[in-house]
Design a protein around this motif. Structure first.
Motif, PDB file in Angstrom:
ATOM      1  N   ASN A 112     -16.368  20.705  25.430  1.00 28.88           N
ATOM      2  CA  ASN A 112     -15.168  20.636  24.599  1.00 28.88           C
ATOM      3  C   ASN A 112     -14.531  19.250  24.618  1.00 28.88           C
ATOM      4  O   ASN A 112     -14.045  18.782  23.591  1.00 28.88           O
ATOM      5  N   ILE A 113     -14.558  18.594  25.749  1.00 31.21           N
ATOM      6  CA  ILE A 113     -14.036  17.220  25.808  1.00 31.21           C
ATOM      7  C   ILE A 113     -14.848  16.322  24.876  1.00 31.21           C
ATOM      8  O   ILE A 113     -14.286  15.554  24.096  1.00 31.21           O
ATOM      9  N   ARG A 114     -16.164  16.448  24.929  1.00 37.12           N
ATOM     10  CA  ARG A 114     -17.003  15.637  24.035  1.00 37.12           C
ATOM     11  C   ARG A 114     -16.643  15.924  22.577  1.00 37.12           C
ATOM     12  O   ARG A 114     -16.498  15.005  21.768  1.00 37.12           O
ATOM     13  N   ARG A 115     -16.540  17.204  22.229  1.00 40.43           N
ATOM     14  CA  ARG A 115     -16.204  17.584  20.850  1.00 40.43           C
ATOM     15  C   ARG A 115     -14.860  17.009  20.438  1.00 40.43           C
ATOM     16  O   ARG A 115     -14.737  16.412  19.384  1.00 40.43           O
ATOM     17  N   TYR A 116     -13.850  17.212  21.268  1.00 40.51           N
ATOM     18  CA  TYR A 116     -12.506  16.762  20.928  1.00 40.51           C
ATOM     19  C   TYR A 116     -12.408  15.242  20.868  1.00 40.51           C
ATOM     20  O   TYR A 116     -11.531  14.710  20.196  1.00 40.51           O
ATOM     21  N   CYS A 117     -13.289  14.543  21.567  1.00 36.02           N
ATOM     22  CA  CYS A 117     -13.293  13.075  21.541  1.00 36.02           C
ATOM     23  C   CYS A 117     -14.246  12.517  20.489  1.00 36.02           C
ATOM     24  O   CYS A 117     -14.533  11.329  20.468  1.00 36.02           O
ATOM     25  N   TRP A 118     -14.764  13.394  19.615  1.00 37.09           N
ATOM     26  CA  TRP A 118     -15.642  13.012  18.499  1.00 37.09           C
ATOM     27  C   TRP A 118     -17.021  12.526  18.946  1.00 37.09           C
ATOM     28  O   TRP A 118     -17.651  11.715  18.281  1.00 37.09           O
ATOM     29  N   TYR A 119     -17.514  13.034  20.083  1.00 36.37           N
ATOM     30  CA  TYR A 119     -18.862  12.697  20.527  1.00 36.37           C
ATOM     31  C   TYR A 119     -19.809  13.825  20.129  1.00 36.37           C
ATOM     32  O   TYR A 119     -19.421  14.991  20.123  1.00 36.37           O
ATOM     33  N   PRO A 120     -21.053  13.482  19.808  1.00 39.88           N
ATOM     34  CA  PRO A 120     -22.008  14.522  19.413  1.00 39.88           C
ATOM     35  C   PRO A 120     -22.446  15.362  20.608  1.00 39.88           C
ATOM     36  O   PRO A 120     -22.219  14.988  21.762  1.00 39.88           O
ATOM     37  N   ALA A 121     -23.089  16.467  20.305  1.00 44.45           N
ATOM     38  CA  ALA A 121     -23.655  17.316  21.354  1.00 44.45           C
ATOM     39  C   ALA A 121     -24.623  16.488  22.191  1.00 44.45           C
ATOM     40  O   ALA A 121     -25.339  15.623  21.681  1.00 44.45           O
ATOM     41  N   ARG A 122     -24.660  16.751  23.462  1.00 45.16           N
ATOM     42  CA  ARG A 122     -25.464  15.973  24.389  1.00 45.16           C
ATOM     43  C   ARG A 122     -26.917  16.422  24.419  1.00 45.16           C
ATOM     44  O   ARG A 122     -27.805  15.618  24.640  1.00 45.16           O
ATOM     45  N   GLY A 123     -27.171  17.691  24.221  1.00 44.72           N
ATOM     46  CA  GLY A 123     -28.541  18.192  24.305  1.00 44.72           C
ATOM     47  C   GLY A 123     -29.024  18.201  25.738  1.00 44.72           C
ATOM     48  O   GLY A 123     -28.243  18.308  26.679  1.00 44.72           O
ATOM     49  N   ASN A 124     -30.317  18.074  25.913  1.00 49.15           N
ATOM     50  CA  ASN A 124     -30.906  18.056  27.258  1.00 49.15           C
ATOM     51  C   ASN A 124     -30.716  16.688  27.884  1.00 49.15           C
ATOM     52  O   ASN A 124     -31.264  15.706  27.419  1.00 49.15           O
ATOM     53  N   SER A 125     -29.944  16.638  28.965  1.00 46.07           N
ATOM     54  CA  SER A 125     -29.635  15.343  29.580  1.00 46.07           C
ATOM     55  C   SER A 125     -30.759  14.836  30.470  1.00 46.07           C
ATOM     56  O   SER A 125     -30.695  13.719  30.960  1.00 46.07           O
ATOM     57  N   HIS A 126     -31.789  15.634  30.692  1.00 49.20           N
ATOM     58  CA  HIS A 126     -32.866  15.187  31.576  1.00 49.20           C
ATOM     59  C   HIS A 126     -33.870  14.266  30.880  1.00 49.20           C
ATOM     60  O   HIS A 126     -34.769  13.745  31.509  1.00 49.20           O
ATOM     61  N   ILE A 127     -33.693  14.045  29.592  1.00 48.38           N
ATOM     62  CA  ILE A 127     -34.609  13.182  28.846  1.00 48.38           C
ATOM     63  C   ILE A 127     -34.376  11.727  29.254  1.00 48.38           C
ATOM     64  O   ILE A 127     -33.288  11.201  29.118  1.00 48.38           O
ATOM     65  N   SER A 128     -35.403  11.084  29.739  1.00 47.53           N
ATOM     66  CA  SER A 128     -35.291   9.696  30.177  1.00 47.53           C
ATOM     67  C   SER A 128     -35.050   8.782  28.974  1.00 47.53           C
ATOM     68  O   SER A 128     -35.625   8.969  27.911  1.00 47.53           O
ATOM     69  N   GLY A 129     -34.191   7.797  29.151  1.00 50.08           N
ATOM     70  CA  GLY A 129     -33.910   6.851  28.087  1.00 50.08           C
ATOM     71  C   GLY A 129     -33.018   7.431  27.008  1.00 50.08           C
ATOM     72  O   GLY A 129     -32.939   6.919  25.914  1.00 50.08           O
ATOM     73  N   GLY A 179      -9.620   7.372  28.733  1.00 46.95           N
ATOM     74  CA  GLY A 179      -9.866   5.936  28.777  1.00 46.95           C
ATOM     75  C   GLY A 179     -11.202   5.532  28.193  1.00 46.95           C
ATOM     76  O   GLY A 179     -11.865   4.631  28.699  1.00 46.95           O
ATOM     77  N   VAL A 180     -11.588   6.223  27.126  1.00 48.47           N
ATOM     78  CA  VAL A 180     -12.839   5.892  26.439  1.00 48.47           C
ATOM     79  C   VAL A 180     -12.541   5.590  24.981  1.00 48.47           C
ATOM     80  O   VAL A 180     -11.445   5.842  24.494  1.00 48.47           O
ATOM     81  N   ASP A 181     -13.539   5.047  24.299  1.00 48.37           N
ATOM     82  CA  ASP A 181     -13.439   4.853  22.856  1.00 48.37           C
ATOM     83  C   ASP A 181     -13.649   6.201  22.178  1.00 48.37           C
ATOM     84  O   ASP A 181     -14.350   7.066  22.714  1.00 48.37           O
ATOM     85  N   VAL A 182     -13.077   6.370  21.003  1.00 41.57           N
ATOM     86  CA  VAL A 182     -13.377   7.582  20.241  1.00 41.57           C
ATOM     87  C   VAL A 182     -14.863   7.587  19.918  1.00 41.57           C
ATOM     88  O   VAL A 182     -15.492   6.528  19.789  1.00 41.57           O
ATOM     89  N   GLY A 183     -15.415   8.781  19.801  1.00 45.40           N
ATOM     90  CA  GLY A 183     -16.832   8.912  19.517  1.00 45.40           C
ATOM     91  C   GLY A 183     -17.164   8.564  18.080  1.00 45.40           C
ATOM     92  O   GLY A 183     -16.275   8.383  17.240  1.00 45.40           O
ATOM     93  N   PRO A 184     -18.445   8.479  17.764  1.00 45.24           N
ATOM     94  CA  PRO A 184     -18.872   8.089  16.429  1.00 45.24           C
ATOM     95  C   PRO A 184     -18.458   9.081  15.347  1.00 45.24           C
ATOM     96  O   PRO A 184     -18.372   8.713  14.180  1.00 45.24           O
ATOM     97  N   GLY A 185     -18.173  10.317  15.705  1.00 45.97           N
ATOM     98  CA  GLY A 185     -17.721  11.293  14.718  1.00 45.97           C
ATOM     99  C   GLY A 185     -16.382  10.939  14.112  1.00 45.97           C
ATOM    100  O   GLY A 185     -16.062  11.335  12.999  1.00 45.97           O
ATOM    101  N   PHE A 186     -15.586  10.158  14.807  1.00 44.80           N
ATOM    102  CA  PHE A 186     -14.278   9.731  14.296  1.00 44.80           C
ATOM    103  C   PHE A 186     -14.462   8.814  13.095  1.00 44.80           C
ATOM    104  O   PHE A 186     -13.776   8.955  12.097  1.00 44.80           O
TER     105      PHE A 186
END
Length: 127
Positions: free
Chosen positions: A13-30, A111-118
């Motif tokens: 929800n923090i990611r959504r509210y800050c206009w960041y996209p869904a993270r998906g599987n975080s175990h993907i390298s790179g 203390g972050v920039d708004v996400g690309p969705g903004f």
């Protein structure tokens, strides 16, 4: 729910509210998570103090209520006047603005920039 860490749904929800996209599987390298502002957000989500988590949970509760506001304004779309009550013709816009303002408060507190969705939101609004 542990008091000293954010739950995964709170992080989503923090990611959504800050206009960041869904993270998906975080175990993907790179993954894109390790690029600049994405990485900063992820770092912050894992390193808040207990007091900061309390403030964030309060902000999330407020945002959850405000998020329903624009949809709830649909209840009044068929009424312009009822007895002495007059419908606020700007209700939807006012609710969206308040929700957006509170989202920006969360971004500022974290203390972050708004996400690309903004940025895509601004482009859509100007069309």
């Amino acid at each position: 729910m542990s008091e000293d860490v954010l739950s995964e749904i709170e992080k989503v929800n923090i990611r959504r509210y800050c206009w960041y996209p869904a993270r998906g599987n975080s175990h993907i390298s790179g993954s894109w998570l390790y690029f600049s502002h994405y990485g900063i957000l992820e770092y912050r989500l894992s390193n808040f103090s207990q007091e900061e988590i309390q403030v964030i949970r309060s902000m999330l509760a407020t945002l959850s209520v405000l998020e329903q506001g624009p949809a709830n304004s649909a209840d009044n779309l068929d009424t312009d006047k009822a007895a002495i009550w007059t419908h606020n013709k700007n209700e939807f816009t006012d609710r969206v603005s308040l929700f957006k303002q509170q989202r920006l408060e969360l971004v500022k507190f974290i203390g972050v920039d708004v996400g690309p969705g903004f940025n895509s939101l601004l482009i859509k609004m100007s069309i």
